[in-house]
Design a protein around this motif. Structure first.
Motif, PDB file in Angstrom:
ATOM      1  N   UNK A 232      -2.976   8.388   6.230  1.00  0.00           N
ATOM      2  CA  UNK A 232      -3.693   7.846   5.081  1.00  0.00           C
ATOM      3  C   UNK A 232      -3.483   6.349   4.940  1.00  0.00           C
ATOM      4  N   UNK A 233      -2.806   5.752   5.911  1.00  0.00           N
ATOM      5  CA  UNK A 233      -2.667   4.296   5.899  1.00  0.00           C
ATOM      6  C   UNK A 233      -1.278   3.825   5.563  1.00  0.00           C
TER       7      UNK A 233
ATOM      8  N   UNK B 106      -6.312   5.925  -2.490  1.00  0.00           N
ATOM      9  CA  UNK B 106      -5.225   5.967  -3.466  1.00  0.00           C
ATOM     10  C   UNK B 106      -4.089   5.091  -2.994  1.00  0.00           C
ATOM     11  N   UNK B 107      -3.487   4.317  -3.873  1.00  0.00           N
ATOM     12  CA  UNK B 107      -2.397   3.468  -3.368  1.00  0.00           C
ATOM     13  C   UNK B 107      -1.130   4.260  -3.033  1.00  0.00           C
ATOM     14  N   UNK B 108      -1.043   5.501  -3.461  1.00  0.00           N
ATOM     15  CA  UNK B 108       0.208   6.221  -3.189  1.00  0.00           C
ATOM     16  C   UNK B 108      -0.114   7.627  -2.689  1.00  0.00           C
TER      17      UNK B 108
END
Lengths: 360, 418
Positions: free
Chosen positions: A110-111, A358-360
């Motif tokens: 997811x990065x 999403x950042x997390x």
């Protein structure tokens, strides 16, 4: 409307953190250049370019993020990956490893920040699994292409002088291991800048050295590269996403890496002992974070329950370590990698891709 | 966690007066509940006249900061405010004079109640309730001089310039609570205050101490301050009085002094006006109900992407309506450039967990507020969060931590209510 706080810590963004790590790693590139000249630089450059291109293409394709490859993390992965290989490694193997490190180590999770395993070490395991040449002794016989063999900063006639010279520059092992001095200086820089904390490297090395000392008392000779251990414990085990984020958790994680790498060496894992240990503990990091959650303000903790959890976790880690030794003995690690590829691809397709913004 | 204090900008300036605004917006809300107005639209009121009060459990009162005409109730940012148009005549009503030095404990409490004294640190808990003991003993009376928010120096200015007033106030309070000792908590960065404070020890017939506190944020948080001074770690939600501790803020002491010794209801406080985009900076006497637009016109260098913050930069509220007023809990008004967010993924650096004074793991709140997972939010103890903003300040990825925290608390409140 903006929520509090209305001020931010200065020079503290993700790219600032990545930049600090790159600063700490650049001296090692110079040491590699000193030892193997353009052979070393060519491999490192291959890794960096492959990582950046892969990061850009994948992010543009799946997440429509066009500049996230510039955050610096791909460069760090590339440097760390190339630091673990021999200067004799073919360039296409390094390119393949770099590609896999970014894709299977980071992006499919997811990065940035969402990966459970250290991408560089995972890339290294991909190289070993797909290119049998990587686990032969031949790839480490680098005498023929060496640039400078020795570097005499101190007089070489005494034992102390030789020892000191070896700390500054010693051309055996993988590309990142030639200067213990630069490795340690890089580590100190990161500790001062608060990009890593001392807990992980300190516990890994302490437990590891205690282990070798105890083994030697039983006449067991352990073959390992100390520079490799230090490099791994400072730069790879401390990778933020894949290591615990509280100090007690870090102490436990470091100790277990030190312990498990002794087991691996005793179990005849010749080159991969540290990367196996770090990857193994990476897998347990979420559990470590959970069990070692800091005691909240005014909270009462049941220490008996906590101790039991730690005990069971330790048993689980040791069991997995023994399983890996067995798999390694039968040369089955590559099947583990194949399973991982299938798993993470499915996981990305059906779950992680939904969370990609999403950042997390 | 250490953060830039930025206090030097306004630290050594005296407290000054500013012109009163042409209109006031008096907040009709307090610690809990809404105040009921007892005046009518169009009515002429004198300075210090009682305008609104709440007679419930958390009773408090609001007085006219100036004479003028009531122009009805206006909703600003979702909350009711009483609009008062200033006639600049300063016609004051005659309040019954008190001989404060001889006041009995019960009489002092009554004055604190009638004069609308509230905690000035932000929460605005009615002061007369705080001091109203039921035969409880108090071991220590803590004076919260730890103004841990950057920029703010209003409490510092009071300690430096109004030391005697603060001590008189403490002596009066001591008549009620009879604490075994009084401890001033001040930060190391303000240690020059020690000699100033010590000069007044002789006024007191009880032991007074000064405790120097680390310059960390949030040192002025109630729980953190109690730990630094008494070594007791109180869980969130516990009453300090149950642990024989009473705390008061410097601004509150100043308001008490004005009520007891100058017969003035709580209509004015000291605030710091500062911030990167403020031109006129300093510590000022400002009337409660002064809209920030008035201060903004006095002070700001007007620029694009600016914001006005009521309170400190860490916990204060950015106003959307410039009519928003200074309340009894406002320690400062800041004019700051809007911050630009970076927006990276969380990299699990753990900076937020290390910065958290409550030792929580804020990144988990971001994870589980998104999925509205109440079980995980509770087991990560979201309700222990004091909303200090330290995590969001330090986060290198600008993960929306505060938004997740507020959102998560909202979800939890709804599920608990069900």
């Amino acid at each position: 409307m903006n929520l509090n706080p209305h001020i931010k810590a200065k020079k503290n963004s993700v790219s600032a953190i990545m930049f600090d790590v790159i600063i700490a790693l650049v001296p090692l590139v110079l040491a590699a250049y000193a030892a193997f000249g353009f052979t070393a630089i060519w491999l490192i450059t291959t890794a960096v370019i492959t990582c950046l291109v892969t990061d850009f293409l994948f992010n543009a394709l799946y997440a429509k993020k066009y500049n996230s490859f510039l955050d610096g993390s791909a460069i760090i992965t590339a440097l760390l990956l190339s630091f673990t290989v021999s200067p004799l490694t073919p360039w296409y193997v390094v390119a393949f490893g770099s590609f896999c490190a970014i894709v299977f180590g980071k992006l499919l999770w997811g990065g940035l920040g969402k990966n459970r395993f250290n991408p560089a070490l995972l890339g290294r395991e991909f190289m070993t699994a797909f290119f049998p040449i990587m686990s032969t002794a031949a790839i480490w016989s680098t005498n023929s292409i060496r640039n400078i063999k020795d570097f005499h900063l101190f007089a070489n006639d005494s034992l102390l002088g030789m020892y000191s010279n070896n700390l500054v520059f010693k051309t055996t092992g993988a590309l990142g291991e030639y200067s213990m001095l630069f490795i340690v200086l890089g580590g100190l820089y990161l500790i001062i800048r608060k990009r890593i904390s001392w807990h992980i490297p300190f516990t890994i090395l302490t437990i590891f050295l205690c282990g070798t000392w105890i083994s030697s008392a039983y006449d067991l000779e352990l073959k390992y590269s100390i520079a490799g251990m230090v490099l791994g414990s400072i730069f790879m085990a401390t990778d933020m996403p894949s290591s615990p984020n509280g100090y007690p958790g870090m102490l436990y994680y470091g100790s277990m890496i030190g312990l498990v790498s002794i087991f691996f060496i005793l179990g005849n894992v010749r080159f991969e002992y540290l990367s196996y240990s770090i990857l193994l503990l990476n897998g347990f990091t979420p559990f470590i974070n959970q069990i070692f959650r800091p005691r909240a303000w005014g909270e009462k903790v049941d220490y008996a329950v906590k101790t039991e959890k730690i005990f069971l976790l330790t048993l689980a880690i040791i069991t997995v370590a023994l399983a890996i030794i067995t798999l390694h003995y039968y040369d089955f690690i590559k099947y583990l990698i194949y399973i991982y590829i299938v798993y993470i691809t499915f996981k990305f397709n059906f779950s992680f891709i939904k969370n990609i913004h999403n950042p997390i | 966690m250490h953060i830039l204090s930025l206090k030097h900008i306004t630290k050594h300036v005296l407290i000054e007066n500013i012109p009163d605004p042409p209109e006031f917006y008096l907040p009709l809300y307090g610690y809990k509940g809404v105040l009921k107005t007892i005046v009518e639209t169009g009515q002429y009121v004198k300075k210090y006249e009682l305008l609104a009060q709440a007679e419930d459990l958390f009773s408090t009162a609001m007085h006219a900061p100036a004479s003028g005409i009531i122009e009805g109730i206006e909703i600003i940012e979702g909350k009711p405010h009483l609009k008062l148009v200033n006639d600049f005549k300063e016609t004051a009503i005659d309040l019954p004079l008190q001989k404060s030095v001889q006041l009995e404990p019960a009489a002092i409490l009554e004055i604190l109640k009638q004069y609308g004294i509230e905690g000035s640190g932000g929460a605005r808990f009615p002061t007369h309730l705080k001091y109203n003991l039921r035969n409880e003993d108090v071991d220590v009376f803590i004076i919260n001089g730890a103004e841990c928010e950057p920029y703010l120096t209003a409490d510092y200015a009071l300690m430096q310039n109004k030391t005697e007033a603060l001590f008189k106030s403490i002596i009066s309070i001591q008549k009620i609570i009879k604490a075994k000792k009084v401890v001033f908590g001040i930060e190391k960065q303000n240690k020059e205050l020690v000699t100033i404070l010590k000069a007044f020890y002789s006024l007191c017939d009880f032991p007074v101490e000064i405790k120097l506190l680390p310059n960390t944020y949030p040192q002025g948080g109630e729980l953190q301050l109690i730990k630094s001074i008494t070594k007791k770690e109180l869980p969130k939600g516990s009453r300090p009085l149950d642990h024989r501790i009473v705390l008061s803020n410097i601004g509150t002491l100043w308001a008490i002094y004005n009520a007891l010794f100058h017969n003035k209801p709580y209509v004015e406080r000291v605030i710091t006006l500062s911030g990167e985009d403020a031109v006129k900076k300093g510590n000022f006497y400002v009337k409660i109900g002064t809209p920030v637009s008035h201060l903004f016109n006095l002070s700001a260098s007007k620029k694009e992407r600016q914001q006005i913050v009521l309170g400190g930069p860490m916990m204060g509220k950015a106003v959307t309506d410039y009519k928003s007023p200074v309340t009894k809990g406002t320690g400062g008004v800041l004019i700051l450039p809007e911050i630009q967010n970076e927006k990276y993924n969380c990299i699990e650096c753990g900076y937020c967990a290390n910065a958290c004074p409550q030792r929580l793991m804020p990144m988990e709140f971001a994870r589980y507020a998104k999925t509205e997972n109440t079980t995980q939010l509770l087991s990560h103890r979201l309700l222990d969060c004091i909303e200090c903003g330290a995590c969001a300040y330090i986060c290198p990825s600008d993960v929306p931590l505060m938004r997740s925290i507020y959102h998560g608390k909202e979800i939890l409140q709804n599920t608990i209510a069900l």
